[in-house]
Design a protein around this motif. Structure first.
Motif, PDB file in Angstrom:
ATOM      1  N   LYS A  75      19.184  28.836  26.981  1.00  0.00           N
ATOM      2  CA  LYS A  75      20.351  28.566  26.139  1.00  0.00           C
ATOM      3  C   LYS A  75      20.430  27.096  25.766  1.00  0.00           C
ATOM      4  O   LYS A  75      20.685  26.754  24.610  1.00  0.00           O
ATOM      5  CB  LYS A  75      21.647  28.992  26.849  1.00  0.00           C
ATOM      6  N   GLU A  76      20.214  26.233  26.731  1.00  0.00           N
ATOM      7  CA  GLU A  76      20.263  24.791  26.457  1.00  0.00           C
ATOM      8  C   GLU A  76      19.197  24.396  25.440  1.00  0.00           C
ATOM      9  O   GLU A  76      19.469  23.644  24.508  1.00  0.00           O
ATOM     10  CB  GLU A  76      20.087  23.998  27.752  1.00  0.00           C
ATOM     11  N   LEU A  77      18.000  24.923  25.618  1.00  0.00           N
ATOM     12  CA  LEU A  77      16.908  24.625  24.703  1.00  0.00           C
ATOM     13  C   LEU A  77      17.208  25.158  23.297  1.00  0.00           C
ATOM     14  O   LEU A  77      16.993  24.467  22.306  1.00  0.00           O
ATOM     15  CB  LEU A  77      15.605  25.227  25.229  1.00  0.00           C
ATOM     16  N   LEU A  78      17.746  26.364  23.228  1.00  0.00           N
ATOM     17  CA  LEU A  78      18.087  26.945  21.931  1.00  0.00           C
ATOM     18  C   LEU A  78      19.187  26.147  21.237  1.00  0.00           C
ATOM     19  O   LEU A  78      19.129  25.920  20.028  1.00  0.00           O
ATOM     20  CB  LEU A  78      18.495  28.409  22.090  1.00  0.00           C
ATOM     21  N   GLU A  79      20.179  25.701  21.993  1.00  0.00           N
ATOM     22  CA  GLU A  79      21.264  24.917  21.390  1.00  0.00           C
ATOM     23  C   GLU A  79      20.746  23.583  20.859  1.00  0.00           C
ATOM     24  O   GLU A  79      21.117  23.158  19.763  1.00  0.00           O
ATOM     25  CB  GLU A  79      22.394  24.719  22.401  1.00  0.00           C
ATOM     26  N   ILE A  80      19.888  22.919  21.609  1.00  0.00           N
ATOM     27  CA  ILE A  80      19.305  21.656  21.159  1.00  0.00           C
ATOM     28  C   ILE A  80      18.434  21.885  19.931  1.00  0.00           C
ATOM     29  O   ILE A  80      18.446  21.096  18.986  1.00  0.00           O
ATOM     30  CB  ILE A  80      18.467  21.001  22.286  1.00  0.00           C
ATOM     31  N   SER A  81      17.707  22.997  19.916  1.00  0.00           N
ATOM     32  CA  SER A  81      16.725  23.254  18.866  1.00  0.00           C
ATOM     33  C   SER A  81      17.330  23.630  17.524  1.00  0.00           C
ATOM     34  O   SER A  81      16.609  23.753  16.532  1.00  0.00           O
ATOM     35  CB  SER A  81      15.754  24.339  19.323  1.00  0.00           C
ATOM     36  N   LEU A  82      18.642  23.813  17.485  1.00  0.00           N
ATOM     37  CA  LEU A  82      19.274  23.997  16.175  1.00  0.00           C
ATOM     38  C   LEU A  82      19.082  22.741  15.329  1.00  0.00           C
ATOM     39  O   LEU A  82      18.997  22.801  14.112  1.00  0.00           O
ATOM     40  CB  LEU A  82      20.760  24.324  16.333  1.00  0.00           C
ATOM     41  N   ASP A  83      18.998  21.590  15.994  1.00  0.00           N
ATOM     42  CA  ASP A  83      18.739  20.315  15.328  1.00  0.00           C
ATOM     43  C   ASP A  83      17.238  20.032  15.430  1.00  0.00           C
ATOM     44  O   ASP A  83      16.727  19.670  16.485  1.00  0.00           O
ATOM     45  CB  ASP A  83      19.544  19.205  16.005  1.00  0.00           C
TER      46      ASP A  83
END
Length: 183
Positions: free
Chosen positions: A105-113
């Motif tokens: 989840k953390e990686l996915l949230e960061i990867s939006l940018d």
């Protein structure tokens, strides 16, 4: 006579090329309502293109950037994965997103940018990115099976069209990057 033959030849070429364009059709994936099945077919077709376009990349190629402002293929794949996961959250609810592990989840949230993504991830094999992409897609397909075309037409068709359009855009970037690897 030569002019007639050339004209006839041009007509045949046009007819054959037009006929082949008409022969292409968009199918629908079985097991889904009609409209959802069409979108699933197109999303899976795109996913197959992305996977085949990155098959066999080494770590250098996965991380390659033209310059410090450019995107790497690994970052692009993680970014399109994150966008798909965000649309899962929007379409299927918060609990869908909570099904991922905390690190994911953390990686996915960061990867939006995309700019942040290319800074934090390096030296991962292409399989790392593709496995995450396939995992998110598997969840998308599972959720689509539980929905019908009434749900689809209310507000979700346009959202998932955007997901498909977004991935197609980034597939173009991936192909451009692979075509420009240093020799």
């Amino acid at each position: 006579m030569k002019i007639l033959f050339k004209s006839l030849l041009v007509c045949v070429i046009i007819l054959l090329s037009t006929n082949s364009l008409c022969a292409q059709e968009i199918n629908r994936e079985k097991g889904y309502d009609t409209q959802i099945g069409v979108m699933v077919y197109m999303l899976e077709y795109l996913k197959d293109d992305i996977v085949s376009s990155t098959r066999g990349l080494n770590a250098f190629e996965t991380d390659f950037q033209f310059d410090e402002k450019a995107n790497s293929i690994g970052a692009i794949i993680l970014h399109i994965t994150a966008v798909e996961a965000a649309y899962q959250k929007y379409s299927f609810g918060e609990e869908m997103f909570n099904a991922y592990e905390i690190e994911e989840k953390e990686l996915l949230e960061i990867s939006l940018d995309l700019d942040k993504t290319k800074e934090i991830l390096k030296d991962k094999p292409i399989k790392y990115y593709l496995d995450m992409y396939k995992k998110v897609r598997k969840n998308t397909l599972k959720e689509f099976k539980e929905r019908n075309d009434d749900w689809w037409t209310k507000k979700n068709h346009w959202s998932w069209f955007h997901v498909m359009e977004h991935q197609a855009h980034h597939l173009g970037q991936i192909r451009l990057i692979t075509a420009r690897f240093p020799k």
